[in-house]
Design a protein around this motif. Structure first.
Motif, PDB file in Angstrom:
ATOM      1  N   PRO A 337      19.748 -10.782  20.487  1.00  7.21           N
ATOM      2  CA  PRO A 337      20.367 -12.091  20.642  1.00  7.21           C
ATOM      3  C   PRO A 337      20.203 -12.953  19.402  1.00  7.21           C
ATOM      4  N   LEU A 338      21.013 -14.007  19.329  1.00  6.43           N
ATOM      5  CA  LEU A 338      20.800 -15.065  18.350  1.00  6.43           C
ATOM      6  C   LEU A 338      19.756 -16.000  18.942  1.00  6.43           C
ATOM      7  N   VAL A 339      18.607 -16.098  18.288  1.00 10.87           N
ATOM      8  CA  VAL A 339      17.462 -16.851  18.820  1.00 10.87           C
ATOM      9  C   VAL A 339      17.322 -18.175  18.079  1.00 10.87           C
ATOM     10  N   PHE A 340      17.372 -19.266  18.824  1.00  8.45           N
ATOM     11  CA  PHE A 340      17.088 -20.553  18.180  1.00  8.45           C
ATOM     12  C   PHE A 340      16.451 -21.512  19.183  1.00  8.45           C
ATOM     13  N   SER A 341      15.978 -22.636  18.672  1.00  8.41           N
ATOM     14  CA  SER A 341      15.184 -23.576  19.456  1.00  8.41           C
ATOM     15  C   SER A 341      16.011 -24.752  19.941  1.00  8.41           C
ATOM     16  N   ALA A 342      15.737 -25.184  21.177  1.00 11.94           N
ATOM     17  CA  ALA A 342      16.305 -26.429  21.678  1.00 11.94           C
ATOM     18  C   ALA A 342      15.570 -27.637  21.117  1.00 11.94           C
ATOM     19  N   ALA A 343      14.445 -27.404  20.425  1.00 11.03           N
ATOM     20  CA  ALA A 343      13.731 -28.433  19.649  1.00 11.03           C
ATOM     21  C   ALA A 343      13.508 -29.708  20.450  1.00 11.03           C
ATOM     22  N   PHE A 344      12.744 -29.604  21.523  1.00 11.51           N
ATOM     23  CA  PHE A 344      12.533 -30.755  22.400  1.00 11.51           C
ATOM     24  C   PHE A 344      12.014 -31.985  21.651  1.00 11.51           C
ATOM     25  N   THR A 345      11.130 -31.778  20.698  1.00 15.16           N
ATOM     26  CA  THR A 345      10.546 -32.931  20.005  1.00 15.16           C
ATOM     27  C   THR A 345      11.558 -33.650  19.124  1.00 15.16           C
ATOM     28  N   GLN A 346      12.688 -33.004  18.843  1.00 16.41           N
ATOM     29  CA  GLN A 346      13.738 -33.641  18.046  1.00 16.41           C
ATOM     30  C   GLN A 346      14.911 -34.115  18.898  1.00 16.41           C
ATOM     31  N   THR A 347      15.212 -33.381  19.966  1.00 18.59           N
ATOM     32  CA  THR A 347      16.381 -33.701  20.782  1.00 18.59           C
ATOM     33  C   THR A 347      16.038 -34.642  21.941  1.00 18.59           C
ATOM     34  N   LEU A 348      14.756 -34.912  22.130  1.00 15.28           N
ATOM     35  CA  LEU A 348      14.314 -35.944  23.068  1.00 15.28           C
ATOM     36  C   LEU A 348      13.697 -37.079  22.254  1.00 15.28           C
ATOM     37  N   SER A 349      13.993 -38.299  22.629  1.00 24.51           N
ATOM     38  CA  SER A 349      13.413 -39.437  21.920  1.00 24.51           C
ATOM     39  C   SER A 349      11.895 -39.430  22.100  1.00 24.51           C
ATOM     40  N   PRO A 350      11.152 -40.069  21.193  1.00 25.78           N
ATOM     41  CA  PRO A 350       9.692 -40.118  21.343  1.00 25.78           C
ATOM     42  C   PRO A 350       9.263 -40.664  22.696  1.00 25.78           C
ATOM     43  N   GLU A 351       9.990 -41.650  23.211  1.00 25.71           N
ATOM     44  CA  GLU A 351       9.635 -42.224  24.513  1.00 25.71           C
ATOM     45  C   GLU A 351       9.836 -41.193  25.631  1.00 25.71           C
ATOM     46  N   ARG A 352      10.969 -40.480  25.575  1.00 19.60           N
ATOM     47  CA  ARG A 352      11.238 -39.476  26.608  1.00 19.60           C
ATOM     48  C   ARG A 352      10.279 -38.303  26.484  1.00 19.60           C
ATOM     49  N   TRP A 353       9.964 -37.904  25.266  1.00 19.30           N
ATOM     50  CA  TRP A 353       9.026 -36.804  25.062  1.00 19.30           C
ATOM     51  C   TRP A 353       7.647 -37.149  25.622  1.00 19.30           C
ATOM     52  N   GLN A 354       7.216 -38.377  25.430  1.00 20.16           N
ATOM     53  CA  GLN A 354       5.920 -38.796  25.965  1.00 20.16           C
ATOM     54  C   GLN A 354       5.910 -38.750  27.491  1.00 20.16           C
ATOM     55  N   GLN A 355       7.058 -39.045  28.102  1.00 17.93           N
ATOM     56  CA  GLN A 355       7.156 -38.992  29.562  1.00 17.93           C
ATOM     57  C   GLN A 355       7.065 -37.568  30.098  1.00 17.93           C
ATOM     58  N   LEU A 356       7.560 -36.611  29.309  1.00 19.32           N
ATOM     59  CA  LEU A 356       7.695 -35.241  29.803  1.00 19.32           C
ATOM     60  C   LEU A 356       6.660 -34.256  29.273  1.00 19.32           C
ATOM     61  N   ARG A 357       5.982 -34.550  28.193  1.00 22.85           N
ATOM     62  CA  ARG A 357       5.232 -33.525  27.464  1.00 22.85           C
ATOM     63  C   ARG A 357       4.126 -32.869  28.287  1.00 22.85           C
ATOM     64  N   TRP A 358       3.569 -33.569  29.275  1.00 24.75           N
ATOM     65  CA  TRP A 358       2.523 -32.956  30.107  1.00 24.75           C
ATOM     66  C   TRP A 358       3.053 -32.486  31.455  1.00 24.75           C
ATOM     67  N   ARG A 359       4.355 -32.625  31.665  1.00 18.81           N
ATOM     68  CA  ARG A 359       4.963 -32.133  32.911  1.00 18.81           C
ATOM     69  C   ARG A 359       5.542 -30.749  32.622  1.00 18.81           C
ATOM     70  N   PHE A 360       4.660 -29.759  32.607  1.00 24.18           N
ATOM     71  CA  PHE A 360       5.018 -28.432  32.110  1.00 24.18           C
ATOM     72  C   PHE A 360       6.138 -27.779  32.915  1.00 24.18           C
ATOM     73  N   PHE A 361       6.079 -27.908  34.226  1.00 25.26           N
ATOM     74  CA  PHE A 361       7.104 -27.266  35.051  1.00 25.26           C
ATOM     75  C   PHE A 361       8.454 -27.939  34.829  1.00 25.26           C
TER      76      PHE A 361
END
Length: 416
Positions: A337-361
């Protein structure tokens, strides 16, 4: 990235087959997730996306209509259900679950699979060890409760003049009953803890040491028949198969068999999108010959486009691990396959990333959700937009940080 049966004309009508991971919940959750997150992404990205009841027969699903980049397109989205098989595998009693724990740990440790998986990504290995640790902690707490009750009963009995052996036996009987009641209490609240759920998930894959269970083989034949029927529909511009989590390796085998059977000459484009895949959890096991053969076969084919999207922020996936290469079956001339990243830390704003980063599921499902800083990965553009999967990523380079070296100890493949 040319593929037979595809061209660069815009997609007006698409059929999407979504294969969930190990999930016992009714597929309506995926419709509601698509509705809610699709509306959010449409507002962020400035396009139109609406849902209506499904217009096809067969699997559970819905219809999506979109206007993106000035082009109207529509998609019929079907969920290929195997939640009944999942629920059946989760019906184990408490003692049976602890037996699964011991057996699954034994298989992964003694085969060397666990040690080699740790060479890929620590996150999913930690996720695999989590239910083991949590269930052992629950057992320890239950034992301490049993011991405490037995001890307290023994002290009270001595003050009451009861015989020592009789008091001890009665005390331990009461204590063990209390300990088991505590284990039942933990199990009833597993919707928040996920210890039993994850244990059943890993045990389901390990039970046959990587071989496909008969009930899954039968279900996969049903999936293949549905997709094969769609490939005969002259009104479609693309058939897209999406495999999420454990659904990724199910999709690999379904599509490998579909291509082996032969596709019609005049057909829609065929796309395969894997999201948050955990393929090595199965392909590294000794009897996963069928899956390894399918990975090898599919990686060579020009009848489809296979895109694999993960993200290092997803601790439950083998992020940026090429599932074919790390399984040790990459052939000469490998295309996919062509393998690439959805890059959560870039495609989610810092505020949204902070809300989600410990919600692993929750992060494991982010691939199916809206991004408030979207990049070139957009689940709703892929599934309802005007470009085929092949055209959308024809100029996309793989992520430089991907892992594409052989790691698995077991590399045998099924004959044929």
């Amino acid at each position: 990235m040319d593929q037979a049966g595809s061209n660069s004309q815009q997609v007006r009508r698409r059929r999407v087959f979504y294969i969930p991971g190990y999930d016992p919940i009714h597929p309506r959750r995926y419709r509601e997730l698509y509705r809610k997150e699709g509306a959010a992404q449409a507002e962020i990205s400035g396009y139109s996306l609406s849902l209506s009841p499904k217009r096809t027969t067969g699997a559970y699903g819905w219809h999506a209509a979109a206007v993106m980049d000035g082009v109207q397109s529509e998609a019929d989205i079907d969920v290929l259900v195997w939640s009944d098989i999942v629920r059946g595998s989760m019906e184990a009693t408490i003692p049976a679950t602890y037996w699964q724990l011991a057996r699954t740990a034994w298989i992964y440790i003694t085969t060397g699979a666990l040690r080699r998986l740790m060479r890929l990504r620590k996150g999913p290995v930690i996720a695999a060890l989590y239910p083991v640790g949590m269930l052992l902690l629950q057992a320890l707490l239950a034992f301490l409760l049993a011991w405490g009750v037995a001890h307290a009963f023994g002290v009270a009995a001595r003050f009451g003049g009861l015989g020592g052996q009789t008091a001890a036996a009665n005390g331990w009987a009461l204590g063990l009953g209390c300990g088991y009641a505590l284990l039942r209490w933990f199990k009833k609240r597993d919707g928040r803890i996920f210890a039993y759920y994850l244990m059943h998930d890993y045990a389901h894959s390990a039970a046959s040491r990587g071989a496909v269970p008969p009930e899954m083989e039968a279900r996969m034949r049903e999936f293949r028949a549905l997709i094969a029927g769609a490939m005969l529909d002259p009104s479609l511009d693309e058939v897209l198969v999406v495999g999420h989590s454990s659904g990724a390796h199910v999709g690999v085998s379904v599509l490998a068999d579909l291509v082996r059977e032969g596709l019609p000459a005049d057909r829609p484009a065929l796309g395969f999108l894997t999201l948050g895949q955990v393929v090595p959890m199965v392909s590294f096991l000794p009897r996963a010959d069928r899956l390894r053969a399918d990975l090898k076969y599919l990686s060579l084919r020009d009848e489809l486009a296979w895109i694999d999207v993960t993200a290092p922020g997803d601790g439950c996936a083998f992020a940026l691990c090429d599932p074919v290469a790390v399984s040790g079956v990459a052939p000469e001339g490998k295309r996919w396959p062509l393998v690439f990243s959805a890059a959560f830390t870039q495609t989610l704003s810092p505020e949204r990333w902070q809300q989600l980063r410990w919600r692993f599921f929750r992060l494991h499902f982010q691939y199916l959700c809206a991004f408030d800083r979207p990049g070139d990965y957009d689940y709703f553009r892929i599934t309802a937009g005007p470009l085929t999967l092949a055209d959308r990523y024809k100029d996309r380079s793989p992520s430089h940080s991907r892992i594409d070296v052989p790691v698995s100890k077991f590399t045998s493949v099924a004959a044929g």
